[in-house]
Design a protein around this motif. Sequence first.
Motif, PDB file in Angstrom:
ATOM      1  N   ALA A   4      -6.521   3.134   0.039  1.00  0.00           N
ATOM      2  CA  ALA A   4      -6.874   2.145   1.055  1.00  0.00           C
ATOM      3  C   ALA A   4      -7.633   2.871   2.163  1.00  0.00           C
ATOM      4  CB  ALA A   4      -5.605   1.513   1.616  1.00  0.00           C
ATOM      5  N   VAL A  52       0.862  -1.175   0.000  1.00  0.00           N
ATOM      6  CA  VAL A  52       0.000   0.000   0.000  1.00  0.00           C
ATOM      7  C   VAL A  52       0.903   1.230   0.000  1.00  0.00           C
ATOM      8  CG1 VAL A  52      -1.931   1.177   1.098  1.00  0.00           C
ATOM      9  CG2 VAL A  52      -1.667  -1.290   1.374  1.00  0.00           C
ATOM     10  N   THR A  77      -2.605   8.171  -5.156  1.00  0.00           N
ATOM     11  CA  THR A  77      -2.347   9.233  -6.132  1.00  0.00           C
ATOM     12  C   THR A  77      -1.561   8.656  -7.309  1.00  0.00           C
ATOM     13  OG1 THR A  77      -0.412   9.983  -4.916  1.00  0.00           O
ATOM     14  CG2 THR A  77      -2.480  11.128  -4.462  1.00  0.00           C
ATOM     15  N   ALA A  82       8.969  11.267  -3.419  1.00  0.00           N
ATOM     16  CA  ALA A  82      10.226  11.368  -4.158  1.00  0.00           C
ATOM     17  C   ALA A  82       9.961  11.844  -5.584  1.00  0.00           C
ATOM     18  CB  ALA A  82      10.931  10.022  -4.181  1.00  0.00           C
ATOM     19  N   GLN A  89      15.533  22.904  -2.119  1.00  0.00           N
ATOM     20  CA  GLN A  89      15.518  22.487  -3.533  1.00  0.00           C
ATOM     21  C   GLN A  89      14.504  23.300  -4.329  1.00  0.00           C
ATOM     22  OE1 GLN A  89      14.569  18.354  -3.241  1.00  0.00           O
ATOM     23  NE2 GLN A  89      16.664  17.743  -2.812  1.00  0.00           N
ATOM     24  N   ALA A 130       7.337   0.089   6.018  1.00  0.00           N
ATOM     25  CA  ALA A 130       8.657   0.520   5.530  1.00  0.00           C
ATOM     26  C   ALA A 130       8.595   1.971   5.084  1.00  0.00           C
ATOM     27  CB  ALA A 130       9.096  -0.366   4.364  1.00  0.00           C
ATOM     28  N   ALA A 168       3.335   1.207   3.187  1.00  0.00           N
ATOM     29  CA  ALA A 168       4.397   2.126   2.731  1.00  0.00           C
ATOM     30  C   ALA A 168       3.744   3.431   2.301  1.00  0.00           C
ATOM     31  CB  ALA A 168       5.189   1.484   1.598  1.00  0.00           C
ATOM     32  N   SER A 222       8.069  14.014  -6.569  1.00  0.00           N
ATOM     33  CA  SER A 222       7.877  15.464  -6.677  1.00  0.00           C
ATOM     34  C   SER A 222       9.169  16.229  -6.404  1.00  0.00           C
ATOM     35  CB  SER A 222       6.781  15.938  -5.713  1.00  0.00           C
ATOM     36  OG  SER A 222       7.215  15.748  -4.391  1.00  0.00           O
TER      37      SER A 222
HETATM   38  C1  LIG Z   1      10.119  17.914  -2.500  1.00  0.00           C
HETATM   39  C2  LIG Z   1      10.858  16.772  -1.822  1.00  0.00           C
HETATM   40  C3  LIG Z   1      12.228  16.647  -1.958  1.00  0.00           C
HETATM   41  C4  LIG Z   1      12.907  15.583  -1.356  1.00  0.00           C
HETATM   42  N1  LIG Z   1      14.255  15.478  -1.553  1.00  0.00           N
HETATM   43  C5  LIG Z   1      14.923  14.409  -1.044  1.00  0.00           C
HETATM   44  C6  LIG Z   1      16.310  14.239  -1.306  1.00  0.00           C
HETATM   45  O1  LIG Z   1      16.951  15.048  -1.984  1.00  0.00           O
HETATM   46  N2  LIG Z   1      16.917  13.136  -0.789  1.00  0.00           N
HETATM   47  C7  LIG Z   1      16.257  12.191  -0.034  1.00  0.00           C
HETATM   48  O2  LIG Z   1      16.864  11.201   0.363  1.00  0.00           O
HETATM   49  N3  LIG Z   1      14.943  12.352   0.254  1.00  0.00           N
HETATM   50  C8  LIG Z   1      14.257  13.431  -0.231  1.00  0.00           C
HETATM   51  N4  LIG Z   1      12.932  13.612   0.050  1.00  0.00           N
HETATM   52  C9  LIG Z   1      12.296  12.664   0.962  1.00  0.00           C
HETATM   53  C10 LIG Z   1      11.919  11.374   0.247  1.00  0.00           C
HETATM   54  O3  LIG Z   1      11.217  11.685  -0.942  1.00  0.00           O
HETATM   55  C11 LIG Z   1      11.092  10.488   1.163  1.00  0.00           C
HETATM   56  O4  LIG Z   1      11.865  10.136   2.281  1.00  0.00           O
HETATM   57  C12 LIG Z   1      10.655   9.222   0.434  1.00  0.00           C
HETATM   58  O5  LIG Z   1       9.855   9.545  -0.691  1.00  0.00           O
HETATM   59  C13 LIG Z   1       9.839   8.319   1.365  1.00  0.00           C
HETATM   60  O6  LIG Z   1       9.414   7.233   0.618  1.00  0.00           O
HETATM   61  P1  LIG Z   1       8.168   6.339   1.067  1.00  0.00           P
HETATM   62  O7  LIG Z   1       8.017   5.299   0.012  1.00  0.00           O
HETATM   63  O8  LIG Z   1       8.345   5.901   2.457  1.00  0.00           O
HETATM   64  O9  LIG Z   1       6.885   7.297   1.088  1.00  0.00           O
HETATM   65  P2  LIG Z   1       6.284   8.339   0.045  1.00  0.00           P
HETATM   66  O10 LIG Z   1       7.290   8.751  -0.956  1.00  0.00           O
HETATM   67  O11 LIG Z   1       5.634   9.371   0.893  1.00  0.00           O
HETATM   68  O12 LIG Z   1       5.151   7.497  -0.720  1.00  0.00           O
HETATM   69  C14 LIG Z   1       3.987   7.092  -0.070  1.00  0.00           C
HETATM   70  C15 LIG Z   1       2.905   6.813  -1.093  1.00  0.00           C
HETATM   71  O13 LIG Z   1       1.765   6.259  -0.409  1.00  0.00           O
HETATM   72  C16 LIG Z   1       0.576   6.763  -0.986  1.00  0.00           C
HETATM   73  N5  LIG Z   1      -0.529   6.678  -0.024  1.00  0.00           N
HETATM   74  C17 LIG Z   1      -0.693   7.393   1.121  1.00  0.00           C
HETATM   75  N6  LIG Z   1      -1.839   7.019   1.736  1.00  0.00           N
HETATM   76  C18 LIG Z   1      -2.405   6.042   0.977  1.00  0.00           C
HETATM   77  C19 LIG Z   1      -3.589   5.247   1.088  1.00  0.00           C
HETATM   78  N7  LIG Z   1      -4.436   5.368   2.133  1.00  0.00           N
HETATM   79  N8  LIG Z   1      -3.858   4.343   0.105  1.00  0.00           N
HETATM   80  C20 LIG Z   1      -3.025   4.185  -0.963  1.00  0.00           C
HETATM   81  N9  LIG Z   1      -1.889   4.906  -1.108  1.00  0.00           N
HETATM   82  C21 LIG Z   1      -1.570   5.815  -0.142  1.00  0.00           C
HETATM   83  C22 LIG Z   1       0.932   8.209  -1.350  1.00  0.00           C
HETATM   84  O14 LIG Z   1       0.079   8.690  -2.393  1.00  0.00           O
HETATM   85  C23 LIG Z   1       2.397   8.075  -1.797  1.00  0.00           C
HETATM   86  O15 LIG Z   1       2.498   7.897  -3.203  1.00  0.00           O
HETATM   87  C24 LIG Z   1      12.207  14.655  -0.547  1.00  0.00           C
HETATM   88  C25 LIG Z   1      10.833  14.787  -0.375  1.00  0.00           C
HETATM   89  C26 LIG Z   1      10.152  15.821  -1.019  1.00  0.00           C
HETATM   90  C27 LIG Z   1       8.658  15.937  -0.856  1.00  0.00           C
END
Ligand SMILES: Cc1cc2nc3c(=O)[nH]c(=O)nc-3n(C[C@H](O)[C@H](O)[C@H](O)COP(=O)(O)OP(=O)(O)OC[C@H]3O[C@@H](n4cnc5c(N)ncnc54)[C@H](O)[C@@H]3O)c2cc1C
Length: 527
Positions: A290, A216, A242, A248, A367, A486, A318, A250
Amino acid sequence: MLSASQLARLAALGEERTANAGDVLYRVGDQSYPFIVILDGEVAILDAAGNEIVRHGPSNFLGELNILSGQTVFVTAVATRPLRYIAVDRDALRSLLFEDGLLSDLVLATFIARREALQRVQGIGLEIVGPHSSAATMRMLDFARSYRLPFTWRDSARTDDPSAAALVAGLDEGSLPLVRLPGGAELRGPSPGEVSRALGIGRELAPREEADLLVVGAGPAGLAAAVYGASEGLDTLVIDSTVLGGQAGSSRRIENYLGFPAGISGTELTSRAVTQARKFDARMATPYRAVSLEPGNGRHIVRLEDDREIAARAVLLATGAQYRRLPVDGLSEYEGMSIFYAAGPPEAQLCGAARVGVVGGGNSAGQAAVWLARGGAIVTLLHRRVDLRETMSDYLVRELERFGVSVRDRSEIAALHGKDGQLEAVTLKTGERLPFSFLFLFLGAQPCTDWLDDAVARDDDGFILTGAAAGAENPLETSVPGVFAAGDVRSGSTKRCATAVGEGAMAVQLVHGHLAEPSLTQRSTAA
Ligand SMILES: Cc1cc2nc3c(=O)[nH]c(=O)nc-3n(C[C@H](O)[C@H](O)[C@H](O)COP(=O)(O)OP(=O)(O)OC[C@H]3O[C@@H](n4cnc5c(N)ncnc54)[C@H](O)[C@@H]3O)c2cc1C
């Protein structure tokens, strides 16, 4: 431009064809088109109104991201001179890209750059008609932005566009917005899912699905789990509310991801991950939110919006985190018009050389500030602390200086001023007024875990507890056996791409261990 050896590989795979000057190779609204490589001649790319966007000549290729994702075509391609070209079927192209790393790099980078360029051109892609006061219209804009779809918004409340008002005159709130698809079809009050399907994006789920592993959230953690799960033989289904790519996706430029010394854009990193997950046959479906998790004995049920459900032997949570909003009056009036939570090509285009405020002290704020300043905006970065170096990486602080971003320490916004959704100024808590036409907010994140209620144990801030803190044997396992977490959503995780990817990969190994447990086999057989 393609090299001679790349042309030869494509020629062996595709079909050589010819066209006369004036022949249309594909047009706006078509459901699909082949990958076209020009051998001789020239092709013009036009928008729906027939305006020319660009021309391509010999050794160049046509197409953009939609050829890989199977989306509806956004532009028209017309031969401007007698043409000799190779047409490669979409599936054959995808297989070739999996095998040929250099070609894959070139094609993917070009497609991404073209999509970014299309996002800057008015009149391409979706036309969304509705007033700013309509919540459904604003949700549709958010969807188009996060999906990086080219779109034009016609605000029907604006007096300078009376034909937009005429288009939606008489429509009730439930029929807003009016969405015109490339090719002319119209949808009234559609959900993002309906627009997605109409554009041919993503798979449609059956009312009840089954999987070995349900992931998820399709950010870096979810996509890593998809790659490792599917490549290691698990029937892996990934859903996201979404877009594939998460936060990441974005990010303008991720500078600290291992193996990319020159940095990599979030779009490119996540597009590559999606391509890789597809290669191993991970099933990925969006936009599906979800809404509940019901832990079971050997099978867990995740329910989605619109009454669908998925039964999975193991679930990886996730869902990451999302940005906090600014606690000031009238914020929603400006959101999506002049206040944003991400700075992509459409926003940079909108800002032009205007005065822009970026709020936040983290790397994402840095950034965005650099990206907007590079685009010509006059950028001021506002943050709460005494010294920006407490929260932002040194390299970004140096970039801010290099691109002339003015930094104001100990600054918090108390009020917004403007009208009709257009920001004019902000007042700081000190009483000082600053003229900003646009504001970008990067105020830290809260976990996307409300939907879980008390299905799994969470910490005081809502992040999911795992391992010993959740009474589980395995490090990424939650308080429910077989349900793992995770990435950013996990309590105590380091909020970074690399960490999320590592945890997603590690979770798959723990899932294998869980599924191999004899007690589970007995339990699921008995169930
Ligand atoms: C603008 C920006 C710049 C960044 N720059 C860096 C960088 O330079 N270096 C670095 O290491 N990190 C950076 N980060 C941080 C990094 O992007 C995050 O740490 C990383 O994306 C986390 O990954 P994740 O898979 O845990 O969660 P996320 O990337 O947050 O993904 C979670 C996903 O779950 C989905 N979701 C949420 N709720 C639900 C639901 N109920 N049902 C279904 N889907 C759902 C969301 O739509 C999303 O697509 C940046 C973040 C941003 C916003």
